[in-house]
Write an enzyme that holds these catalytic residues in place. Structure first.
Site, PDB file in Angstrom:
ATOM      1  N   ASP A  16       0.873  -1.167   0.000  1.00  0.00           N
ATOM      2  CA  ASP A  16       0.000   0.000   0.000  1.00  0.00           C
ATOM      3  C   ASP A  16       0.919   1.228   0.000  1.00  0.00           C
ATOM      4  OD1 ASP A  16      -2.301   1.686   0.416  1.00  0.00           O
ATOM      5  OD2 ASP A  16      -1.769   1.739   2.549  1.00  0.00           O
ATOM      6  N   ASP A  18      -0.150   5.016   1.115  1.00  0.00           N
ATOM      7  CA  ASP A  18      -0.362   5.941   2.227  1.00  0.00           C
ATOM      8  C   ASP A  18      -0.218   5.245   3.571  1.00  0.00           C
ATOM      9  OD1 ASP A  18      -1.298   8.609   1.005  1.00  0.00           O
ATOM     10  OD2 ASP A  18      -2.501   7.132  -0.055  1.00  0.00           O
ATOM     11  N   ASP A 258      -1.560  -0.629   6.016  1.00  0.00           N
ATOM     12  CA  ASP A 258      -1.858  -0.091   7.345  1.00  0.00           C
ATOM     13  C   ASP A 258      -3.322  -0.212   7.717  1.00  0.00           C
ATOM     14  OD1 ASP A 258      -3.118   3.094   7.221  1.00  0.00           O
ATOM     15  OD2 ASP A 258      -2.461   2.110   5.382  1.00  0.00           O
TER      16      ASP A 258
END
Length: 397
Positions: A16, A18, A258
């Site tokens: 991922d 961000d 996250d």
């Protein structure tokens, strides 16, 4: 399932963007996020101007691991069995009597509703334009150890993926800032506007991939047949390409992210990928001063008017990992694991505070994975949260 997990055994390593590869300067970016919403509500929807002023107490209310009961307008914190541990109506915390009347000791009726799409918008308001105007203020550059680690993975023959729900132009801006102008050389496949979790979960009707031209989406593709930059798409067609690229019928994929909702749960549940959760709370719990770590009810307490670190415990909501619940009158409160804590051990292979925490380890390092055969703390690297360590110590005495 094997007790240990190693990157050396993986054919494909995905990320991922961000809060995973791209780490934000949270003391700057969190107020920007809030102010973007607050100004929209005040200017466009007529809400009161008091929304534009945020106190340390307001920040203490902001906490990961909460669910929103849309029917009643309540924020709730869930135990691992689905019962409600704490709740607020709007931002007003419910007293124990109100909580018992509203939810009792029953499982919340929407418990385990992990699926579904999140709403999204981009490049409007003040948030995205401000990030683009001054990325250095809001973003942390990747340390050299992480860049070296990515190149090491590439040189070891791993296929590297970047899968983000951000649009192509924003992805490019972030990657240039955090990794350098040659960032594209690190990744075999870059997928933007992935609209996670739907990228993994929309079965059997998969969203098609689209090529990009000057960051604009083009016609849909019936399948994915070569590496490159793409938009939207789905995990099923991606996996077919990975089979061709590796020459293996079942290439092993690990995905770093996250978000439990958008990254970890869908990648594990729908695609059966290995998953590495980036969990900033691991860093926050270890950074708390010893005198602040006990007793539990004092964690996250303010000193004067300082704003607490955004990855530390909330005075209103307590620990991200555990909480206490009263069983009977005149009896000692029992400690219970939260829903968030249960999801981590159920859907994550391991949990780490940041990629930097493992960047200097050899690729064949053997991590102890989360599994039903191991302790609830087994998959946390380099150390489990202090509150979980304290609970285990207490229960084994």
């Amino acid at each position: 399932m094997a007790q240990h997990f190693s990157l050396a055994s993986c054919d494909v390593v995905g990320f991922d963007l961000d809060h995973t590869l791209c780490r934000y300067n949270l003391p700057e970016s969190a107020p920007l996020i809030y102010n973007s919403f607050a100004q929209f509500l005040v200017k466009e929807k007529g809400y009161g101007k008091e929304l534009l002023t945020v106190t340390p107490e307001d920040w203490d209310f902001c906490c990961k691991g909460l669910a929103l009961d849309l029917e009643d307008g309540n924020f709730i914190k869930l135990a691992d069995n689905g019962t409600v541990l704490r709740a607020s109506h709007g931002t007003k915390m419910m007293a124990p009597e109100e909580l018992a009347e509203e939810y009792g000791r029953k499982k919340w009726k929407y418990f385990m509703s992990d699926t579904g799409m999140a709403c999204r918008s981009e490049n409007c308001g003040m948030y995205f334009p401000e990030i683009k105007r001054d990325p250095g203020r809001y973003l942390h550059r990747c340390p050299e150890s992480v860049k070296k680690w990515l190149r090491q993975l590439k040189n070891a023959g791993k296929i590297l993926l970047l899968i983000t729900s951000s649009h192509s132009d924003y992805c490019r801006l972030l990657c240039k800032h955090i990794l350098g102008n040659d960032f594209a050389d690190l990744f075999d496949i870059v997928i933007t506007n992935a609209l996670k979790p739907g990228f993994f979960s929309h079965l059997p009707s998969q969203r098609p991939f689209r090529t990009l031209e000057n960051d604009e989406e083009q016609e849909p593709l019936p399948s994915l047949d070569k590496p490159g930059w793409y938009s939207q798409g789905n995990a099923v067609h991606l996996y077919e390409l990975l089979k061709k690229m590796t020459g293996k019928p079942e290439p092993k994929v690990v995905y770093f992210g996250d978000s439990m909702h958008s990254d970890i749960y869908p990648a594990r549940h729908y695609s059966n990928w290995e998953t590495v959760l980036i969990l900033e709370e691991l860093k926050g719990e270890r950074d708390v001063k010893p005198e602040e770590s006990e007793p539990l009810e004092k964690r996250g307490k303010y000193e004067g008017q300082k704003t607490k670190p955004l990855n530390s415990s909330s005075k209103k909501w307590g620990s991200f990992f555990i909480d206490s619940v009263s069983r009977l009158e005149n009896t000692e409160d029992s400690l219970v694991y939260t829903w968030s804590c249960k999801r981590i051990s159920t859907y994550s292979t391991i949990a780490i505070p940041s990629i930097e925490a493992i960047a200097e380890l050899p690729l064949d390092y053997k991590f102890t994975r989360f599994s039903s055969n191991n302790s609830k703390m087994a998959g946390y690297y380099p150390n489990p949260p202090l509150v979980l360590s304290n609970v285990e110590t207490r229960t084994t005495k």
